[in-house]
Design an enzyme around this catalytic site. Sequence first.
Site, PDB file in Angstrom:
ATOM      1  N   SER A 177      39.011  62.879  43.733  1.00 51.23           N
ATOM      2  CA  SER A 177      39.228  61.893  42.831  1.00 51.23           C
ATOM      3  C   SER A 177      39.507  62.198  41.196  1.00 51.23           C
ATOM      4  CB  SER A 177      38.509  60.686  42.774  1.00 51.23           C
ATOM      5  OG  SER A 177      38.401  60.156  44.061  1.00 51.23           O
ATOM      6  N   GLU A 203      34.264  70.027  47.041  1.00 53.59           N
ATOM      7  CA  GLU A 203      34.929  68.891  47.086  1.00 53.59           C
ATOM      8  C   GLU A 203      33.896  68.154  47.913  1.00 53.59           C
ATOM      9  OE1 GLU A 203      39.386  68.696  47.045  1.00 53.59           O
ATOM     10  OE2 GLU A 203      38.885  68.958  49.140  1.00 53.59           O
ATOM     11  N   GLY A 256      44.364  65.496  45.183  1.00 51.30           N
ATOM     12  CA  GLY A 256      44.772  64.795  46.395  1.00 51.30           C
ATOM     13  C   GLY A 256      45.721  63.620  45.652  1.00 51.30           C
ATOM     14  N   HIS A 286      39.052  71.469  55.078  1.00 50.92           N
ATOM     15  CA  HIS A 286      39.313  70.224  53.907  1.00 50.92           C
ATOM     16  C   HIS A 286      38.183  69.199  54.790  1.00 50.92           C
ATOM     17  CE1 HIS A 286      40.645  66.421  52.221  1.00 50.92           C
ATOM     18  NE2 HIS A 286      40.986  67.288  51.431  1.00 50.92           N
ATOM     19  N   GLU A 312      38.622  66.093  55.468  1.00 52.11           N
ATOM     20  CA  GLU A 312      39.304  65.146  56.560  1.00 52.11           C
ATOM     21  C   GLU A 312      39.544  65.931  57.735  1.00 52.11           C
ATOM     22  OE1 GLU A 312      42.679  64.403  53.730  1.00 52.11           O
ATOM     23  OE2 GLU A 312      41.206  63.048  52.659  1.00 52.11           O
ATOM     24  N   ASN A 340      47.145  68.675  46.909  1.00 54.26           N
ATOM     25  CA  ASN A 340      47.152  68.553  48.147  1.00 54.26           C
ATOM     26  C   ASN A 340      47.863  67.282  48.761  1.00 54.26           C
ATOM     27  OD1 ASN A 340      46.639  68.194  50.936  1.00 54.26           O
ATOM     28  ND2 ASN A 340      44.485  67.866  50.718  1.00 54.26           N
ATOM     29  N   TRP A 341      49.226  67.189  49.289  1.00 56.47           N
ATOM     30  CA  TRP A 341      49.909  66.310  49.279  1.00 56.47           C
ATOM     31  C   TRP A 341      49.444  65.246  50.611  1.00 56.47           C
ATOM     32  CZ3 TRP A 341      55.806  67.856  48.340  1.00 56.47           C
ATOM     33  CH2 TRP A 341      55.832  68.089  47.075  1.00 56.47           C
ATOM     34  N   LYS A 342      48.776  66.063  51.498  1.00 58.82           N
ATOM     35  CA  LYS A 342      48.438  65.433  52.944  1.00 58.82           C
ATOM     36  C   LYS A 342      49.440  64.876  53.615  1.00 58.82           C
ATOM     37  CE  LYS A 342      44.068  63.985  50.336  1.00 58.82           C
ATOM     38  NZ  LYS A 342      42.511  63.410  50.205  1.00 58.82           N
ATOM     39  N   GLY A 390      39.164  60.904  47.325  1.00 54.40           N
ATOM     40  CA  GLY A 390      40.008  59.526  47.783  1.00 54.40           C
ATOM     41  C   GLY A 390      39.231  58.190  47.621  1.00 54.40           C
TER      42      GLY A 390
HETATM   43  C1  PEP Z   1      41.679  66.283  48.133  1.00 53.87           C
HETATM   44  O1  PEP Z   1      42.218  65.618  49.242  1.00 53.87           O
HETATM   45  O2  PEP Z   1      41.528  67.376  48.482  1.00 53.87           O
HETATM   46  C2  PEP Z   1      41.323  65.406  47.450  1.00 53.87           C
HETATM   47  C3  PEP Z   1      40.670  66.060  46.482  1.00 53.87           C
HETATM   48  O3  PEP Z   1      41.749  64.255  47.233  1.00 53.87           O
HETATM   49  P1  PEP Z   1      41.683  63.060  45.959  1.00 53.87           P
HETATM   50  O4  PEP Z   1      42.180  63.745  44.848  1.00 53.87           O
HETATM   51  O5  PEP Z   1      42.420  61.994  46.356  1.00 53.87           O
HETATM   52  O6  PEP Z   1      40.246  62.508  45.941  1.00 53.87           O
END
Ligand code: PEP
Length: 250
Positions: free
Chosen positions: A213, A167, A234, A95, A97, A9-11, A173
């Site tokens: 993470s 998640e 992410g 998600h 976010e 997931n490049w966000k 993050g």
């Molecule tokens: C995500 O945004 O779905 C995610 C898992 O991010 P990260 O790996 O940076 O925690």
Amino acid sequence: MRRKIVAGNWKMNNNFNQSMELIDLIIKNSKKESKCEIYVSPAYPFLKDVRIRCSSSDIKVMAQNVSHTNHGAFTGDVSCNMLQSIGVNSVIIGHSERRTFFKETDELLLNKLELCVENDFEIFYCIGENLEARKSNRAYQVIETQLNNTIFNISNINPKKLVMAYEPVWAIGTGLTAKPIEAQEMHHFIREKFKNNYNNDVSSNLTIIYGGSVKPDSAKDIFLQPDVDGGLIGGASLNSNDFSDIINSI
Ligand code: PEP
């Protein structure tokens, strides 16, 4: 056999050139045999170019979001039909976010899920508890409520078109990863809920991936858990070598 998936997931990262450079490196690394399906999720403006680049590989492309409605006066939104018209048929929904910063409620998410099922989309549906819920032993209750309020209202679930992503919000993050056993226990709980709500066939064929993470050094132990079928990545998906190491950890 359940699908194994690692999805990046490049966000809201990477401009056009950076997105092209990253996908080229990921494609190059993916030429080696991998034991899972690979997805990447660039920002809307670059979806089509990334998809075209990926047509020489097995990498699939998904959107990070989609509108809750089909068309009309919804400034800034992008519909299922628009995505389909550029060959994108997979999308992340729910998600944390989106839930936190854009105030997406369970009601809105159910709307999106219904529309995606209607449009035959492949859905990556994210659920997860926040730190307060985890600390007060309410994590399972929160997950059950999220399921009951949203996806469990859809009767015609096709497990081949749904990927559940557990998640934990406190792990996204933050550099804090759930312990492998914590991920396993929650994935098992989610799978049992799918069995109770639908049937054994849906539950045993459902791919449940973990996100929060995941890094090259933590991926292997998480992916070894019997109910963990891969990861939603992410930060580490923005580095082609880290992403590739995570893919190779399956
Ligand atoms: C995500 O945004 O779905 C995610 C898992 O991010 P990260 O790996 O940076 O925690």
